[in-house]
Design a protein around this motif. Structure first.
Motif, PDB file in Angstrom:
ATOM      1  N   ILE A 247       0.870  -1.174   0.000  1.00 28.82           N
ATOM      2  CA  ILE A 247       0.000   0.000   0.000  1.00 28.82           C
ATOM      3  C   ILE A 247       0.907   1.225   0.000  1.00 28.82           C
ATOM      4  CG2 ILE A 247      -1.815   1.237   1.232  1.00 28.82           C
ATOM      5  CD1 ILE A 247      -2.250  -1.529   2.759  1.00 28.82           C
ATOM      6  N   LEU A 248       0.776   2.078  -1.001  1.00 32.83           N
ATOM      7  CA  LEU A 248       1.591   3.280  -1.076  1.00 32.83           C
ATOM      8  C   LEU A 248       0.838   4.444  -0.437  1.00 32.83           C
ATOM      9  CD1 LEU A 248       2.980   1.391  -3.085  1.00 32.83           C
ATOM     10  CD2 LEU A 248       3.245   3.338  -4.645  1.00 32.83           C
ATOM     11  N   PHE A 249       1.454   5.066   0.563  1.00 29.23           N
ATOM     12  CA  PHE A 249       0.891   6.267   1.190  1.00 29.23           C
ATOM     13  C   PHE A 249       1.487   7.469   0.475  1.00 29.23           C
ATOM     14  CE2 PHE A 249       0.633   9.732   4.207  1.00 29.23           C
ATOM     15  CZ  PHE A 249      -0.602   9.567   4.799  1.00 29.23           C
ATOM     16  N   LEU A 250       0.624   8.287  -0.149  1.00 31.56           N
ATOM     17  CA  LEU A 250       1.050   9.329  -1.077  1.00 31.56           C
ATOM     18  C   LEU A 250       1.060  10.693  -0.392  1.00 31.56           C
ATOM     19  CD1 LEU A 250      -1.197   7.983  -3.948  1.00 31.56           C
ATOM     20  CD2 LEU A 250       1.281   7.648  -3.753  1.00 31.56           C
ATOM     21  N   GLU A 251       2.237  11.228  -0.191  1.00 33.17           N
ATOM     22  CA  GLU A 251       2.372  12.479   0.564  1.00 33.17           C
ATOM     23  C   GLU A 251       1.818  13.684  -0.184  1.00 33.17           C
ATOM     24  OE1 GLU A 251       5.704  14.774   3.274  1.00 33.17           O
ATOM     25  OE2 GLU A 251       6.319  13.113   2.002  1.00 33.17           O
ATOM     26  N   HIS A 252       2.012  13.735  -1.504  1.00 33.25           N
ATOM     27  CA  HIS A 252       1.700  14.949  -2.246  1.00 33.25           C
ATOM     28  C   HIS A 252       0.475  14.852  -3.161  1.00 33.25           C
ATOM     29  CE1 HIS A 252       5.052  17.127  -0.754  1.00 33.25           C
ATOM     30  NE2 HIS A 252       5.979  16.463  -1.406  1.00 33.25           N
ATOM     31  N   ASP A 253      -0.195  13.731  -3.184  1.00 29.18           N
ATOM     32  CA  ASP A 253      -1.360  13.565  -4.055  1.00 29.18           C
ATOM     33  C   ASP A 253      -2.590  14.154  -3.374  1.00 29.18           C
ATOM     34  OD1 ASP A 253      -3.566  12.582  -5.578  1.00 29.18           O
ATOM     35  OD2 ASP A 253      -2.344  10.923  -6.295  1.00 29.18           O
ATOM     36  N   GLU A 257      -5.118   9.414  -1.012  1.00 27.11           N
ATOM     37  CA  GLU A 257      -4.209   9.188   0.112  1.00 27.11           C
ATOM     38  C   GLU A 257      -3.310   7.987  -0.126  1.00 27.11           C
ATOM     39  OE1 GLU A 257      -7.087  10.993   3.654  1.00 27.11           O
ATOM     40  OE2 GLU A 257      -6.555   8.863   3.666  1.00 27.11           O
ATOM     41  N   CYS A 258      -3.846   6.957  -0.771  1.00 29.77           N
ATOM     42  CA  CYS A 258      -3.107   5.712  -0.964  1.00 29.77           C
ATOM     43  C   CYS A 258      -3.416   5.114  -2.325  1.00 29.77           C
ATOM     44  CB  CYS A 258      -3.483   4.688   0.111  1.00 29.77           C
ATOM     45  SG  CYS A 258      -2.990   5.116   1.785  1.00 29.77           S
ATOM     46  N   CYS A 259      -2.532   4.212  -2.752  1.00 24.88           N
ATOM     47  CA  CYS A 259      -2.815   3.431  -3.953  1.00 24.88           C
ATOM     48  C   CYS A 259      -2.067   2.111  -3.901  1.00 24.88           C
ATOM     49  CB  CYS A 259      -2.449   4.201  -5.229  1.00 24.88           C
ATOM     50  SG  CYS A 259      -0.684   4.297  -5.590  1.00 24.88           S
ATOM     51  N   GLU A 262      -0.059  -1.883  -9.973  1.00 25.10           N
ATOM     52  CA  GLU A 262      -0.323  -3.002 -10.871  1.00 25.10           C
ATOM     53  C   GLU A 262       0.721  -3.027 -11.983  1.00 25.10           C
ATOM     54  OE1 GLU A 262      -4.265  -2.616 -12.374  1.00 25.10           O
ATOM     55  OE2 GLU A 262      -5.227  -3.074 -10.444  1.00 25.10           O
ATOM     56  N   GLN A 263       1.139  -4.240 -12.366  1.00 24.11           N
ATOM     57  CA  GLN A 263       2.039  -4.384 -13.505  1.00 24.11           C
ATOM     58  C   GLN A 263       1.241  -4.946 -14.668  1.00 24.11           C
ATOM     59  OE1 GLN A 263       5.638  -6.602 -12.772  1.00 24.11           O
ATOM     60  NE2 GLN A 263       6.601  -5.857 -14.644  1.00 24.11           N
ATOM     61  N   THR A 264       1.234  -4.212 -15.766  1.00 23.61           N
ATOM     62  CA  THR A 264       0.481  -4.602 -16.947  1.00 23.61           C
ATOM     63  C   THR A 264       1.445  -4.854 -18.103  1.00 23.61           C
ATOM     64  OG1 THR A 264       0.221  -2.379 -17.877  1.00 23.61           O
ATOM     65  CG2 THR A 264      -1.330  -3.037 -16.147  1.00 23.61           C
ATOM     66  N   GLU A 265       0.898  -5.222 -19.242  1.00 27.26           N
ATOM     67  CA  GLU A 265       1.746  -5.422 -20.419  1.00 27.26           C
ATOM     68  C   GLU A 265       2.428  -4.127 -20.849  1.00 27.26           C
ATOM     69  OE1 GLU A 265      -0.660  -7.077 -23.474  1.00 27.26           O
ATOM     70  OE2 GLU A 265      -0.852  -9.058 -22.513  1.00 27.26           O
ATOM     71  N   ASP A 266       1.819  -3.003 -20.487  1.00 29.92           N
ATOM     72  CA  ASP A 266       2.372  -1.702 -20.860  1.00 29.92           C
ATOM     73  C   ASP A 266       3.237  -1.091 -19.764  1.00 29.92           C
ATOM     74  OD1 ASP A 266       1.070  -1.749 -23.356  1.00 29.92           O
ATOM     75  OD2 ASP A 266      -0.780  -1.043 -22.404  1.00 29.92           O
ATOM     76  N   GLY A 267       3.444  -1.842 -18.678  1.00 29.31           N
ATOM     77  CA  GLY A 267       4.272  -1.333 -17.586  1.00 29.31           C
ATOM     78  C   GLY A 267       3.468  -1.173 -16.309  1.00 29.31           C
ATOM     79  N   PHE A 268       3.995  -0.389 -15.395  1.00 33.55           N
ATOM     80  CA  PHE A 268       3.350  -0.192 -14.102  1.00 33.55           C
ATOM     81  C   PHE A 268       2.343   0.950 -14.178  1.00 33.55           C
ATOM     82  CE2 PHE A 268       7.564  -1.935 -13.129  1.00 33.55           C
ATOM     83  CZ  PHE A 268       7.206  -3.020 -12.345  1.00 33.55           C
ATOM     84  N   ARG A 269       1.297   0.806 -13.350  1.00 35.42           N
ATOM     85  CA  ARG A 269       0.326   1.887 -13.209  1.00 35.42           C
ATOM     86  C   ARG A 269      -0.298   1.785 -11.827  1.00 35.42           C
ATOM     87  NH1 ARG A 269      -5.083   0.619 -13.696  1.00 35.42           N
ATOM     88  NH2 ARG A 269      -5.638  -1.476 -14.426  1.00 35.42           N
ATOM     89  N   ALA A 270      -0.918   2.884 -11.400  1.00 35.79           N
ATOM     90  CA  ALA A 270      -1.631   2.854 -10.135  1.00 35.79           C
ATOM     91  C   ALA A 270      -2.879   1.996 -10.277  1.00 35.79           C
ATOM     92  CB  ALA A 270      -2.008   4.268  -9.710  1.00 35.79           C
ATOM     93  N   GLY A 271      -3.087   1.108  -9.306  1.00 35.61           N
ATOM     94  CA  GLY A 271      -4.301   0.310  -9.280  1.00 35.61           C
ATOM     95  C   GLY A 271      -5.350   0.991  -8.420  1.00 35.61           C
ATOM     96  N   LYS A 272      -5.874   0.286  -7.452  1.00 31.33           N
ATOM     97  CA  LYS A 272      -6.881   0.859  -6.560  1.00 31.33           C
ATOM     98  C   LYS A 272      -6.322   2.081  -5.848  1.00 31.33           C
ATOM     99  CE  LYS A 272      -9.445  -0.105  -2.285  1.00 31.33           C
ATOM    100  NZ  LYS A 272      -9.688  -1.076  -1.208  1.00 31.33           N
ATOM    101  N   THR A 273      -7.109   3.151  -5.806  1.00 30.20           N
ATOM    102  CA  THR A 273      -6.749   4.348  -5.045  1.00 30.20           C
ATOM    103  C   THR A 273      -7.846   4.637  -4.030  1.00 30.20           C
ATOM    104  OG1 THR A 273      -7.828   5.796  -6.675  1.00 30.20           O
ATOM    105  CG2 THR A 273      -5.476   5.360  -6.992  1.00 30.20           C
TER     106      THR A 273
END
Length: 281
Positions: A247-253, A257-259, A262-273
């Protein structure tokens, strides 16, 4: 173990600075900006109560600089450090460990405040030890040209003079379930907390990954002093985070607050937020 989000306010910076070489046409779909290209960012701290100790991670800008300085950063929002602590049921005196990911003014400015007539600096957390990366401290004392405007001696020298600083020069467990690791791309000796609880891991990502939109290895900010190191650190971390469900706690978003990652065929992206409590309760 208890978690509390501590809101210390918001500030605005140029979107191009936040996303570096990524074109606006790409990043603006994921993080909004105003007509002047400014993005609104949170300064979100995290309080971790282990039962035996009370950790606070980062503490915002504080209030020691001039009105013109703060005007340049378009401070906004209702968050304030002490008020947010009180709302969570804590006083500054309750903090036993002040963990500073790094010493840029928007992360450590709340460490010290001035008395009413501004003649004497006081420690905001008088009963706490202040943890900081040793390489970051050395950089703070002798900053490189890219970072010299981000450090203010008045934010940290009173802590040093009070003999309250503790330095970290290797990955280290500060308490059961509270581990810190060193990352050097954004600034030398940035320390990120990895907190384990209920079979989960929460990571305070600070400026390694400041917002969910930054969950791509090469989406780094112009503030990163060693960009190739940042890319390598992010790629390695994102792979680890995706595999282990961190679970990533996001200081500046401002919006999330968190996300998850996910690793996809196109690379990494934020999953659930979402909100911290949605991931921890």
């Amino acid at each position: 173990m208890e978690f509390h989000v501590i809101d210390t306010g918001n500030f605005m910076v140029d979107g191009g600075a936040m996303f570096g070489t990524v074109p606006k046409v790409q990043w603006s779909h994921l993080y909004p900006c105003n007509k002047d290209n400014y993005c609104n960012l949170s300064m979100r701290s995290l309080l971790v109560d282990t039962g035996d100790r009370v950790f606070l991670v980062d503490n915002g800008m504080g209030n020691k600089q001039s009105e013109s300085f703060y005007a340049d950063y378009h401070l906004n929002g209702s968050g304030e450090l002490i008020r947010s602590l009180n709302s969570a049921g804590y006083k500054p005196e309750d903090i036993t460990d002040m963990v500073l990911t790094h010493l840029h003014f928007d992360h450590c400015g709340g460490s010290v405040f001035y008395n009413a007539d501004r003649t004497k600096p006081e420690l905001t957390f008088p009963n706490a030890v202040y943890w900081v990366g040793k390489a970051q401290w050395d950089n703070f004392l002798n900053p490189n040209r890219l970072e010299q405007d981000a450090f203010f001696k008045e934010d940290m020298m009173p802590v040093f003079e009070a003999d309250k600083l503790k330095f970290i020069d290797e990955n280290k467990e500060l308490a059961p379930g509270f581990f810190v690791r060193i990352f050097n791309g954004h600034t030398p000796g940035q320390i990120l907390p990895f907190i384990t609880f209920k079979g989960k891991t929460l990571v305070y990502t600070a400026d390694l990954i400041p917002m969910a939109a930054s969950v791509q290895p090469d989406w780094i900010s112009a503030y990163d002093t060693f960009p190739l190191i940042s890319i390598h650190e992010k790629e390695s971390f994102l792979k680890e985070a995706a595999e282990n469900g961190y679970i990533l706690f996001l200081e500046h978003d401002l919006y999330n607050e968190c996300c998850l990652v996910e690793q996809t065929e196109d690379g990494f992206r934020a999953g659930k937020t979402g909100l911290l409590k949605e991931f921890t309760e």
